[in-house]
Write an enzyme that holds these catalytic residues in place. Structure first.
Site, mmCIF file in Angstrom:
data_model
loop_
_atom_site.group_PDB
_atom_site.id
_atom_site.type_symbol
_atom_site.label_atom_id
_atom_site.label_comp_id
_atom_site.label_asym_id
_atom_site.label_seq_id
_atom_site.Cartn_x
_atom_site.Cartn_y
_atom_site.Cartn_z
ATOM 1 N N TYR B 37 0.729 -1.206 0.108
ATOM 2 C CA TYR B 37 0.116 0.131 0.203
ATOM 3 C C TYR B 37 1.137 1.241 0.025
ATOM 4 C CZ TYR B 37 -4.625 1.884 0.603
ATOM 5 O OH TYR B 37 -5.942 2.547 0.675
ATOM 6 N N HIS B 193 -10.981 6.510 6.404
ATOM 7 C CA HIS B 193 -10.048 5.586 6.126
ATOM 8 C C HIS B 193 -9.643 4.729 7.450
ATOM 9 C CE1 HIS B 193 -9.369 8.088 2.674
ATOM 10 N NE2 HIS B 193 -9.177 7.072 2.008
ATOM 11 N N ARG B 223 -4.457 8.007 -8.997
ATOM 12 C CA ARG B 223 -3.780 6.780 -8.415
ATOM 13 C C ARG B 223 -4.537 5.562 -8.851
ATOM 14 N NH1 ARG B 223 -6.063 4.662 -3.339
ATOM 15 N NH2 ARG B 223 -4.008 3.631 -3.133
ATOM 16 N N ASN B 225 -5.988 1.734 -7.652
ATOM 17 C CA ASN B 225 -6.308 0.772 -6.403
ATOM 18 C C ASN B 225 -6.991 -0.404 -7.119
ATOM 19 O OD1 ASN B 225 -6.084 -0.120 -4.093
ATOM 20 N ND2 ASN B 225 -7.972 1.159 -3.220
ATOM 21 N N GLU B 265 -9.686 0.315 -9.999
ATOM 22 C CA GLU B 265 -10.114 1.349 -9.732
ATOM 23 C C GLU B 265 -8.924 2.601 -10.365
ATOM 24 O OE1 GLU B 265 -13.085 0.701 -5.773
ATOM 25 O OE2 GLU B 265 -11.136 2.098 -5.728
ATOM 26 N N TYR B 316 -8.569 -7.597 4.233
ATOM 27 C CA TYR B 316 -9.137 -6.613 3.978
ATOM 28 C C TYR B 316 -9.784 -6.463 2.607
ATOM 29 C CZ TYR B 316 -9.293 -1.441 2.953
ATOM 30 O OH TYR B 316 -9.885 -0.371 2.786
ATOM 31 N N LYS B 317 -9.308 -6.862 1.607
ATOM 32 C CA LYS B 317 -9.883 -6.904 0.409
ATOM 33 C C LYS B 317 -10.741 -8.008 0.150
ATOM 34 C CE LYS B 317 -5.897 -4.752 -1.867
ATOM 35 N NZ LYS B 317 -6.735 -3.434 -2.422
#
Lengths: 317, 346, 200
Positions: B37, B193, B223, B225, B265, B316-317
């Site tokens: 990350y 966040h 960016r 993701n 994304e 988390y994903k």
């Protein structure tokens, strides 16, 4: 950074010390819209160097056929304001940045108290247009030395009506800060722009009366102060730059051809922050961005306004 | 060049697919064999013709189907659109930004004519044509952000800047990777966040915030993701988790290439002029793992990245259940050859 | 839970302390939160005017009204339930001025009900000093049907709206004054982890 080419369309002497400049796009197209309280940085080439000075945009943010700024001729000017007054003429072309807003209106406030001292009136000129458009309650308190020297009083009377309160020092009119800030409804925000003692006084009065920090706003652009000359070594670029007394470190770095980040050039936004690797005698911090402990650590510096106390600095650039 | 819009679905029978052209321009996010990350923000400048970076807002072959899917989601759950009252200036800013960009970059499909404050917007692919007064919400069928947000691919959040941080004070969110606008609306950057693991500890979020607070007009940033989604489903919202969560059990060695999609994304952020707000645009691209393997370089890279992924991030994903199957399947495509840095397909 | 992992949306509550700088103070408490008010007055009686609103009944039975009457010199208003206290707050706030400082002690539900009222008057929740007394029970927002289930003391709870079993996440919305509840068995229907009381 994307710059915009503009042409000086008009210059008006507003008071003996203040000139009003009107800029338009060279091709006649519209300039970007902006929000009340925004400023632009004007780049001027003179005496073999580039001055970059921030000025508040006046006028209505919705009228974008021209930008308006006012420049007060500073005593001990390092050249920026003197150059604007003496050398800029109608028809000249200049480069400006896109508008940046570091003095925004709090959109959720129920009422706004705007306090201006002298040339500090300029950011409020665009803010009152936003406030009127949105129909929010506000008061503009404008203090100055004398009615003869005050800019835009008639214009403001017309546009603000009963929301304008003027205080001419030479007429013995004083703004009662304590009285003003003791009796405001919940949800009020206060904004101040003017000479440093006035800004400090508003902030202190509001704090002492228990106003929360986030309801107190100020804009206090600094002109880079004149200081002692010193040398800056840039670790990554591997060059050495002389910073003369009347030049800021940022200006000197730029003049040496090294690309450095910047936005406000007045010690407010934090964009130009640089890491300090070595120093000999401490740093002379002038910015409003770094915290007291960061300043004390001597590991960061804002080259737009701050200087070295010693003879030499090593920067991470 | 006129686009050829496909008829396809992002739910039920999932008839969504990518053309060879769409695969080639896919914003593959992994430039190195390891992923961590990071802020990874870069200027959102004009990219090569045909690439997803060519224009500020990318419109592709999925445009019409995606807007239709958005309509369905908003009809079933109006809470996917929310705007706090102080965001009205930002709403008009957003409308101006998107209409101007689309009309300028895709003139065959969109046009905007401005006569003072009277604007006419013509969206040919969706068959929408309206004349309205800029700045006057009563002249549109919906609030301006809602109106035009439905006509642009992707999700949008309007961030108000105050007190040294950003607040998510408006949004139109129908293709999100498992976060809820209705729950998050009004949150500050840090609260929003909150659930991101590890990242907060290494200060990534603080640095990104500091950067964004100084975001300038006419200098947008972007960016990438990514995550993985079972089925090409845009609406992987927590709201509808009961309907799609179970799909994670369906992945097996035989179907993993078809069922599991790399979800990327393209996040871009623009400063808005009148409101000084920021629009956070989240444009979702989906591609099945099988399509990823159209390019051996991508298949190898994806395998290595997934193999070395930190377990916290996998969790988390939401990939924990099927992640080992993905890694195992991808390993067949990886001969271990050196790849060099870069996201290019060949 | 992973150690050192702190969800930053979760509010931090402190003990009440008088703001030194203020033009007036408004203290709100329910039930056992009355003790926090008594502790405030142990610190000092401020020079500025103080108003105290106290509701006697909350989750935990602890009525401090008699003691408060002895300690709070003036402007003490006692109510039976939270609802009446909140109604009174709505009447008081329009007449107050900048410089008013707000203090709240009670359950999390009460704290955020107060913050919700204060917000309508332009007071940001960050300006309100909050002490969590009483129960740790949570309000839980069902992300699926948007109902809020109040007074949740367990890690998993049936939604009062859609009856799905919700896992109570540590993610908090100040806007809703509630934690997020997410269906716990969506991926494996009927398979529930042990239900435990962890927010007594």
């Amino acid at each position: 950074m994307n710059m915009i080419d503009v042409k000086v369309a008009a210059i008006k002497q507003v008071t003996p010390l203040i000139k009003h400049f009107t800029f338009v796009k060279e091709d006649g197209s519209e300039l970007p819209s902006f929000s009340g309280g925004s400023h632009i940085v004007v780049a001027l080439d003179a005496d073999g160097r580039t001055y970059r000075n921030p000025y508040s945009l006046m006028g209505s943010p919705t009228e974008t056929d021209a930008y308006h700024i006012s420049v007060r001729r500073q005593e001990n000017s390092r050249g920026g304001s003197a150059f604007m007054h003496e050398n800029v003429s109608v028809g000249m072309t200049l480069k400006i940045t896109h508008p940046v807003n570091l003095f925004t209106l709090a959109k959720m406030a129920h009422k706004h108290i705007l306090i201006a001292g002298g040339i500090g009136i300029t950011p409020f000129m665009s803010q009152i247009e936003d406030l009127k458009r949105l129909g929010v309650e506000y008061e503009l308190h404008y203090a100055f030395r004398s009615y003869a020297q005050a800019a835009f009083v008639d214009e403001l009377k017309k546009s603000c009506g009963s929301s304008l309160y003027c205080y001419g020092d030479s007429d013995g009119e004083r703004l009662d800060m304590q009285g003003l800030l003791s009796w405001q409804p919940l949800g009020t925000h206060v904004y101040v722009c003017g000479p440093s003692p006035m800004v400090v006084s508003v902030i202190e009065t509001a704090r002492n009366l228990g106003w929360p920090e986030h309801s107190i706003h100020n804009e206090q652009f600094l002109s880079p102060p004149v200081g002692e000359p010193f040398k800056v070594q840039l670790a990554k670029s591997e060059i050495e730059v002389e910073v003369p007394a009347e030049m800021s470190m940022l200006e000197a770095i730029e003049a040496a051809g090294v690309k450095a980040e910047y936005l406000c050039r007045g010690g407010v936004c934090g964009r130009c922050e640089l890491g300090v690797l070595e120093h000999d005698g401490g740093l002379e911090h002038h910015d409003h961005f770094l915290t007291e402990s960061e300043k004390a650590s001597c590991r960061k510096i804002m080259p737009c306004v701050s200087r070295s106390k010693g003879k030499r600095l090593l920067l991470d650039l | 060049m006129a686009l050829n819009f496909k008829q396809e679905t992002f739910r039920d029978d999932y008839s969504y697919s990518n053309s060879a052209h769409a695969i080639r321009r896919f914003p593959f996010p992994f430039a190195e064999d390891q992923y961590m990350y990071s802020v990874n923000i870069e200027p959102h400048t004009k990219g090569e013709p045909g690439s997803v970076y060519e224009f500020p807002f990318d419109i592709d072959e999925h445009y019409v189907a995606e807007c239709l899917d958005k309509e369905i989601t908003l009809m079933q759950d109006p809470g996917r659109y929310h705007a706090l009252p102080h965001m009205m200036d930002a709403q008009w800013d957003f409308l101006e930004l998107t209409m101007t960009a689309l009309a300028n970059d895709y003139p065959e499909h969109f046009s905007l004519s401005r006569n003072g404050q009277t604007w006419t917007w013509d969206n040919k692919p969706l068959g929408v044509c309206d004349t309205f007064t800029f700045g006057d919400s009563s002249t549109l069928v919906r609030e301006p952000f809602d109106y035009i947000g439905r006509q642009v691919q992707g999700d949008f959040v309007l961030l108000d800047q105050r007190d040294g941080t950003l607040y998510a004070d408006a949004g139109i969110v129908t293709s999100q990777a498992d976060w809820s606008l209705a729950f998050n609306v009004g949150m500050s950057w840090k609260e929003w966040h909150g659930p991101v693991p590890r990242a907060t500890e290494i200060g990534v979020m603080d640095r990104a915030l500091k950067y964004l607070l100084n975001l300038q007009l006419a200098n947008p940033v972007r960016r990438l993701n990514w995550t993985m989604t079972v089925n090409p489903r845009l609406d992987t919202s927590p709201e509808n988790y009961p309907y799609w969560g179970g799909d994670r059990n369906k992945v097996n060695t035989d179907n993993v290439g078809d069922l599991v999609n790399l979800r990327v994304e393209l996040q871009s952020l623009f400063r808005l002029p009148r409101s000084n707000a920021i629009v956070f645009s989240i444009r979702c691209y989906l591609m099945s793992l099988k399509d990823v393997t159209s390019y051996p370089r991508w298949a190898k890279r994806l395998h290595r990245v997934q193999k070395t992924m930190h377990p916290d991030l996998i969790e988390y994903k939401g990939m924990t259940k099927f992640h080992p199957i993905v890694v195992d399947w991808l390993s067949k495509f990886d001969d271990g050859a050196e790849l060099g840095i870069g996201t290019h397909p060949e | 839970m992973e150690r050192g992992y702190w969800i930053k949306s979760k509010p931090v509550y402190t003990s009440l302390v008088w703001h030194e700088k203020a033009t007036s103070h408004l203290v709100l408490a329910t039930g056992i939160g009355g003790m926090a008010v008594l502790k405030l007055f142990q610190q000092m009686h401020p020079r500025q005017p103080v108003t105290v609103l106290y509701a006697r009944y909350a989750q935990m039975d602890a009525d401090y009204s008699e003691t408060l009457k002895k300690v709070v010199p003036e402007n003490l208003y006692i109510f039976k339930f939270e609802e009446a206290l909140l109604a009174s707050l709505k009447e008081i706030l329009p007449d107050t001025r900048m410089g008013l400082r707000l203090y709240v002690a009670g359950s999390e539900g009460f704290i955020w009900d107060v913050a919700g009222v204060a917000k309508q008057f332009g007071i940001d929740d960050a300006e309100i000093m909050k002490e969590l007394t009483d129960t740790l029970a949570r309000s839980v927002y069902c992300v699926h049907c948007k109902s809020v289930t109040r007074n949740v003391t367990t890690n998993i709870v049936p939604c009062c709206g859609c009856e799905r079993m919700l896992f109570v996440r540590d993610h908090f919305s100040r806007n809703l004054g509630a934690y997020m509840g997410l269906m716990v068995d969506a991926e494996s229907p009927g398979e529930l982890p042990a239900i435990e009381e962890i927010y007594p």
